[in-house]
Every structure is written in structure tokens, then in C-alpha cells.
Design an enzyme around this catalytic site. Structure first.
Site, PDB file in Angstrom:
ATOM      1  N   ARG A 104      16.817 -15.141  13.586  1.00 30.73           N
ATOM      2  CA  ARG A 104      17.804 -14.149  13.109  1.00 30.73           C
ATOM      3  C   ARG A 104      18.335 -13.297  14.259  1.00 30.73           C
ATOM      4  NH1 ARG A 104      14.311 -14.056   8.687  1.00 30.73           N
ATOM      5  NH2 ARG A 104      13.195 -12.193   9.349  1.00 30.73           N
ATOM      6  N   GLU A 139      -4.439 -10.026   8.789  1.00 28.59           N
ATOM      7  CA  GLU A 139      -5.816 -10.510   8.988  1.00 28.59           C
ATOM      8  C   GLU A 139      -6.511 -11.031   7.735  1.00 28.59           C
ATOM      9  OE1 GLU A 139      -7.980 -10.614  11.822  1.00 28.59           O
ATOM     10  OE2 GLU A 139      -9.354 -11.504  10.392  1.00 28.59           O
ATOM     11  N   GLY A 248     -28.931 -26.153  11.392  1.00 25.08           N
ATOM     12  CA  GLY A 248     -30.101 -26.847  10.857  1.00 25.08           C
ATOM     13  C   GLY A 248     -31.391 -26.057  10.958  1.00 25.08           C
TER      14      GLY A 248
HETATM   15  N1  COA Z   1      14.857  -4.803  18.767  1.00 24.12           N
HETATM   16  C1  COA Z   1      15.469  -4.972  17.576  1.00 24.12           C
HETATM   17  N2  COA Z   1      14.826  -5.485  16.512  1.00 24.12           N
HETATM   18  C2  COA Z   1      13.531  -5.811  16.646  1.00 24.12           C
HETATM   19  C3  COA Z   1      12.853  -5.657  17.881  1.00 24.12           C
HETATM   20  C4  COA Z   1      13.563  -5.121  18.968  1.00 24.12           C
HETATM   21  N3  COA Z   1      13.013  -4.925  20.159  1.00 24.12           N
HETATM   22  N4  COA Z   1      11.575  -6.062  17.708  1.00 24.12           N
HETATM   23  C5  COA Z   1      11.470  -6.461  16.427  1.00 24.12           C
HETATM   24  N5  COA Z   1      12.637  -6.322  15.791  1.00 24.12           N
HETATM   25  C6  COA Z   1      12.950  -6.631  14.391  1.00 24.12           C
HETATM   26  C7  COA Z   1      12.797  -8.097  14.073  1.00 24.12           C
HETATM   27  O1  COA Z   1      13.912  -8.807  14.535  1.00 24.12           O
HETATM   28  C8  COA Z   1      12.703  -8.059  12.546  1.00 24.12           C
HETATM   29  O2  COA Z   1      13.987  -7.933  12.003  1.00 24.12           O
HETATM   30  P1  COA Z   1      14.558  -8.814  10.781  1.00 24.12           P
HETATM   31  O3  COA Z   1      13.509  -8.791   9.714  1.00 24.12           O
HETATM   32  O4  COA Z   1      15.806  -8.083  10.411  1.00 24.12           O
HETATM   33  O5  COA Z   1      14.817 -10.179  11.275  1.00 24.12           O
HETATM   34  C9  COA Z   1      12.006  -6.733  12.296  1.00 24.12           C
HETATM   35  O6  COA Z   1      12.002  -6.030  13.548  1.00 24.12           O
HETATM   36  C10 COA Z   1      10.586  -6.758  11.770  1.00 24.12           C
HETATM   37  O7  COA Z   1       9.821  -7.801  12.288  1.00 24.12           O
HETATM   38  P2  COA Z   1       8.618  -8.373  11.410  1.00 24.12           P
HETATM   39  O8  COA Z   1       7.854  -9.333  12.239  1.00 24.12           O
HETATM   40  O9  COA Z   1       9.155  -8.896  10.107  1.00 24.12           O
HETATM   41  O10 COA Z   1       7.732  -7.056  11.170  1.00 24.12           O
HETATM   42  P3  COA Z   1       6.992  -6.548   9.827  1.00 24.12           P
HETATM   43  O11 COA Z   1       6.389  -5.264  10.223  1.00 24.12           O
HETATM   44  O12 COA Z   1       7.884  -6.544   8.653  1.00 24.12           O
HETATM   45  O13 COA Z   1       5.871  -7.647   9.572  1.00 24.12           O
HETATM   46  C11 COA Z   1       3.907  -8.949  10.111  1.00 24.12           C
HETATM   47  C12 COA Z   1       4.673  -7.625  10.291  1.00 24.12           C
HETATM   48  C13 COA Z   1       2.709  -8.915  11.031  1.00 24.12           C
HETATM   49  C14 COA Z   1       3.447  -9.075   8.644  1.00 24.12           C
HETATM   50  C15 COA Z   1       4.835 -10.130  10.471  1.00 24.12           C
HETATM   51  O14 COA Z   1       5.359  -9.921  11.742  1.00 24.12           O
HETATM   52  C16 COA Z   1       4.159 -11.497  10.435  1.00 24.12           C
HETATM   53  O15 COA Z   1       3.886 -12.056   9.382  1.00 24.12           O
HETATM   54  N6  COA Z   1       3.877 -12.055  11.629  1.00 24.12           N
HETATM   55  C17 COA Z   1       3.297 -13.380  11.758  1.00 24.12           C
HETATM   56  C18 COA Z   1       1.832 -13.398  11.435  1.00 24.12           C
HETATM   57  C19 COA Z   1       1.046 -12.412  12.249  1.00 24.12           C
HETATM   58  O16 COA Z   1       1.046 -12.389  13.442  1.00 24.12           O
HETATM   59  N7  COA Z   1       0.292 -11.574  11.505  1.00 24.12           N
HETATM   60  C20 COA Z   1      -0.748 -10.771  12.094  1.00 24.12           C
HETATM   61  C21 COA Z   1      -0.305  -9.515  12.603  1.00 24.12           C
HETATM   62  S1  COA Z   1      -1.710  -8.785  13.339  1.00 24.12           S
END
Ligand code: COA
Length: 415
Positions: A104, A139, A248
Site C-alpha cells: 500500500r 504474540e 525421554g
Molecule cells: N510513514 C508513514 N506511514 C507508516 C510509517 C511511516 N514511517 N510506518 C508505518 N506506517 C503505516 C503503515 O503503512 C500502515 O498503514 P496502512 O494500514 O494505511 O497501510 C500503518 O502505519 C500501520 O501499520 P500496521 O503494521 O498495520 O500497524 P498496526 O499497529 O495496525 O498493527 C501489528 C500492528 C503488529 C498487529 C501488525 O503490524 C502485524 O500484524 N504485523 C505482522 C505480524 C507481527 O509482526 N506481529 C507481532 C508484532 S510484535
């Protein structure tokens, strides 16, 4: 002394825990890790579980050592250009955004390859391709979906998650191995590649012995080293085994002196077969060494509960450390249940750099876990985590931006 990953540049797009553990390891091995964060906010963990107001949390500082922090708004067109310049300069892009977030932003695998065909793009996702691939995952979701929760806890209780962050830090470790392997392959092919570590897969990999047991159960209907044997019942799936040993050699957690008031006055005791006679001597049950009901591992299996109850009568007369000292003399495998307080204060862990005290400009001194992997030719020096955007100007200058250009980009909200 040089470091194993000297010269490797990592574009670190990670946040929260799983990705940051991976890039922290790479930084400890000598890679230049440039963490990209959003101006004004940064990695969300900077402000989560704060113990000091307005200061980067321990959650953040303990996962982001030895990195540089730059702020870039990757949704701003000029910010995107800065990111493109970084992609051209770096060897590996590591990210753990929710599925699709990188696309995106406009940074699809195809676009990244156009910019830098040598680039390795490494991702943590909750799930691999399949019904849950679009899900956001933390987690404990991974612990549940990877088989850990259904096999942890006691038979008469609900599934339990473990304090070890096998979903996040465990997957970060898997990803780090994937990255260095891809870097190695690149020396032959000259090409980058995609590396994926799904948290469900990482947890399942760590629960491999339980899939082993599932198949043993299906074949034989029972598993003799499980506490359900011989009096309980087995269902269709691997049950929760309490504190039984996964291998074991039968083991269990036993009370030690002081258990009434100290929640950690316990020891893990393994009745390893080769030292059975010594165990009998130590606990004063010499006759068990030759008694037909106790002399062999197979004969002992139906009596494990009684055996551990008898051993516990002995361990309850000793502190966990006294018991350790005595048992170690006879090579009887055992381990004290150490509290985090005891671990934090343990001098030998400080000496090896496994527990490290770090100084931080706004937080002051704090303890962290150092690099658990020790390389003799690439020692780890743990350096504090960066403040938000601390290295933006430095990295921009390295990319060739002049001070005037940097200030214009800042005014435009791109960095
Ligand atoms: N500049 C502009 N936008 C940024 C950015 C930056 N420097 N860094 C991040 N963003 C944006 C992303 O593009 C995203 O935008 P979009 O949803 O409009 O495309 C948004 O920030 C949020 O990113 P996201 O990863 O969806 O964060 P979240 O807080 O909603 O979700 C998690 C967090 C961890 C649940 C999710 O990232 C995830 O499932 N990650 C994969 C599994 C994982 O690693 N989980 C363990 C985490 S410990």
C-alpha cells in the site's frame, strides 16, 4: 575488532517486538541498522508500558539497541523518494507490518527489485499463505495458533500461554537466520530474494516435539511419560503435560525449603536413567535401585507420581540452591526455578554479557538482555537504543542531501 556483519546495511522497517528482535541481533553482529519511524510518533512501543513519563519505555529500549533512528513519512511523496534512496543503498529491508502495508505504501517486491535487484526483503507475518494470511497477529495469537497453548498447562485446566515470547522473539530469531542465509546465497547469485517467517510456523517449529507426540498418540493411544498415564485418559489430541519433561527422561517441578512463602522455591528434577542408583542413594531409598518396580525406566513409568512425591520429601528439606549443589555432585540433572529478580542479580550472567547495564540519556541506567549468541571473533557491545529521529540528519547527509535540502524536507513534513 571487526564484526561479522560489518558492511551490511539494514533498512529496518520493523516495529513492536518480532521484527525489532531480529534487527537488534543483526546490529549486534555488526550490521548498520537504520530504523525508519514516523516523525512525532515512532515505534508504538516507545510509549507503551512506560515506567517513566515521557521517556522511551523499557519495551522499546530493550529491543532496539545498536540501531540508528531516522524519521521518514513514507506516505509523503518526498518521503518516498528518501526511502527509495535508502532502498538503493541498503542490503536488506526488514519489515513486520500488517499484511499488505508495504504494498500500500507503493513498495511492492517488483518495485523494490527495480530499485535494487540485490535487495533482500525479509518479513514477519502472523500466518503464511492460507485462510489467515490477512490477519494481524500478536504474540499470544501465534502461541495459540502454533500449537503451544493447547499443549501448555495442566490437564484439568485451560490452555496456557508461556512467558517466553516464542511468537515474537522466536520468529525474529527465525527471520534473522533466513536473512543471513539469503545474504550468503547472494554471494553466489548476486540476487536478492524474499524471506518470510510466519509466527505460526515459528511457534510450531518450536513445538515440533508435540507434533511428534500427536503421531505417537494416534498410533498407540497412550504416551507413558505423560502424567495422564497410567490412571488418566487420553483423547484424540496431545494433552497438556503439566511439568512433565518433553524428552525421554522423566522430570517434574518439586517443592524446596521455603515454598510456603517463596513462589519460586522449586527445582526441576530429572530422573535420568544412568543416575537412578545415585538418586536412590541421595533421597535415602537405596532399595529402589534394585526393586523390580523401580529398577528400570520402563518399570518406573507407572510409578512416576509416587517417585516424584518421594523425591520431593527430600527436596523440601533443602533450599533449591542446596539441592542443586548436592545433586550436581552426582551428575543428577536439575535446575532451580529462578525468579527474574534472581536472574537480574546473578553475577555470572553479568560477566558473560547476557545481562547488561546500559546508560540512556533520558532514562538513566537500566538492565537489558545482551546477545545470547556469542561469537569469538565478533564480540557484542550493547549500545543504547536511539532517540526518535536521532540519526535523521546523519543518514540524510550520507545519502547526499545537503543541510538546506534536509531542512526543506523537514518543513514539508517528509522527514
Ligand atoms: N510513514 C508513514 N506511514 C507508516 C510509517 C511511516 N514511517 N510506518 C508505518 N506506517 C503505516 C503503515 O503503512 C500502515 O498503514 P496502512 O494500514 O494505511 O497501510 C500503518 O502505519 C500501520 O501499520 P500496521 O503494521 O498495520 O500497524 P498496526 O499497529 O495496525 O498493527 C501489528 C500492528 C503488529 C498487529 C501488525 O503490524 C502485524 O500484524 N504485523 C505482522 C505480524 C507481527 O509482526 N506481529 C507481532 C508484532 S510484535
Amino acid at each position: 575488532m571487526s564484526k561479522a556483519l560489518d558492511g551490511v546495511r539494514i533498512l529496518d522497517f520493523t516495529h513492536v517486538q518480532s521484527g525489532p528482535t531480529c534487527t537488534q541481533l543483526l546490529a549486534w553482529f555488526g550490521a548498520d541498522v537504520i530504523k525508519v519511524e514516523r516523525a512525532g510518533a515512532g515505534d508504538i512501543t516507545r510509549e507503551q508500558l512506560r515506567d517513566i513519563p515521557d521517556v522511551d519505555s523499557l519495551y522499546f529500549t530493550m529491543l532496539n539497541h545498536n540501531k540508528r533512528s531516522v524519521t521518514i513519512d513514507t506516505k509523503n511523496p518526498e518521503g518516498k523518494q528518501v526511502l527509495e534512496a535508502l532502498i538503493q543503498k541498503c542490503d536488506v529491508l526488514v519489515e513486520n507490518f500488517a499484511p499488505g502495508a508495504l504494498d500500500r505504501m507503493g513498495f511492492t517486491w517488483e518495485r523494490i527489485q527495480e530499485l535494487n535487484p540485490r535487495m533482500i526483503v525479509a518479513s514477519v507475518k502472523g500466518f503464511g499463505p492460507g485462510p489467515y494470511e490477512d490477519c494481524k497477529v500478536y504474540e499470544n495469537v501465534a502461541q495459540c495458533a502454533g500449537g503451544a497453548a493447547s499443549t501448555t498447562g495442566f490437564d484439568d485446566g485451560p490452555p496456557v500461554v508461556t512467558g517466553a515470547q516464542i511468537g515474537d522473539s522466536g520468529t525474529g530469531l527465525h527471520l534473522a537466520l533466513g536473512i543471513v542465509t539469503a545474504l550468503f546465497q547472494r554471494t553466489q547469485t548476486g540476487r536478492g530474494q524474499r524471506v518470510l517467517a510466519a509466527m505460526q510456523d515459528g511457534v510450531l517449529n518450536l513445538c515440533r516435539v508435540k507434533l511428534r507426540d500427536q503421531q505417537r498418540l494416534e498410533r498407540n493411544g497412550t504416551m507413558k511419560e505423560y502424567p495422564q498415564y497410567p490412571n488418566g485418559t487420553f483423547g484424540e489430541a496431545v494433552p497438556r503435560a503439566g511439568n512433565a519433561s518433553g524428552g525421554g527422561q522423566p522430570g517434574w517441578i518439586l517443592k524446596c525449603k521455603g515454598w510456603e512463602t517463596d513462589p519460586n522455591a522449586y527445582i526441576y528434577f530429572i530422573t535420568q536413567a544412568p543416575v537412578w542408583a545415585k538418586i536412590c542413594n541421595v533421597i535415602g531409598k537405596e532399595e529402589w535401585a534394585t526393586h523390580p518396580d523401580y529398577a528400570t525406566p520402563a518399570a518406573r513409568l507407572p510409578h512416576l507420581k509416587d517417585i516424584f512425591a518421594e523425591i520431593e520429601r527430600w527436596t523440601m528439606t533443602k533450599t533449591k540452591f542446596e539441592a542443586m549443589q548436592i545433586l550436581n555432585k552426582y551428575d543428577i540433572p536439575c535446575g532451580p526455578i529462578l525468579s527474574m529478580k534472581e536472574i537480574a542479580e546473578e553475577p555470572s550472567l553479568r560477566k558473560t554479557g547476557t545481562i547488561v547495564e546500559v546508560d540512556h540519556p533520558t532514562r538513566g541506567k537500566y538492565l537489558t538482555v545482551g546477545n545470547p549468541i556469542k561469537l569469538s571473533d565478533s564480540p557484542t557491545e550493547v549500545k543504547r537504543s536511539p532517540l526518535l529521529g536521532e540519526h535523521t540528519d546523519e543518514v540524510m547527509a550520507e545519502l547526499g542531501y545537503s543541510p538546506e535540502q534536509i531542512s526543506a524536507l523537514r518543513t514539508a513534513g517528509a522527514i
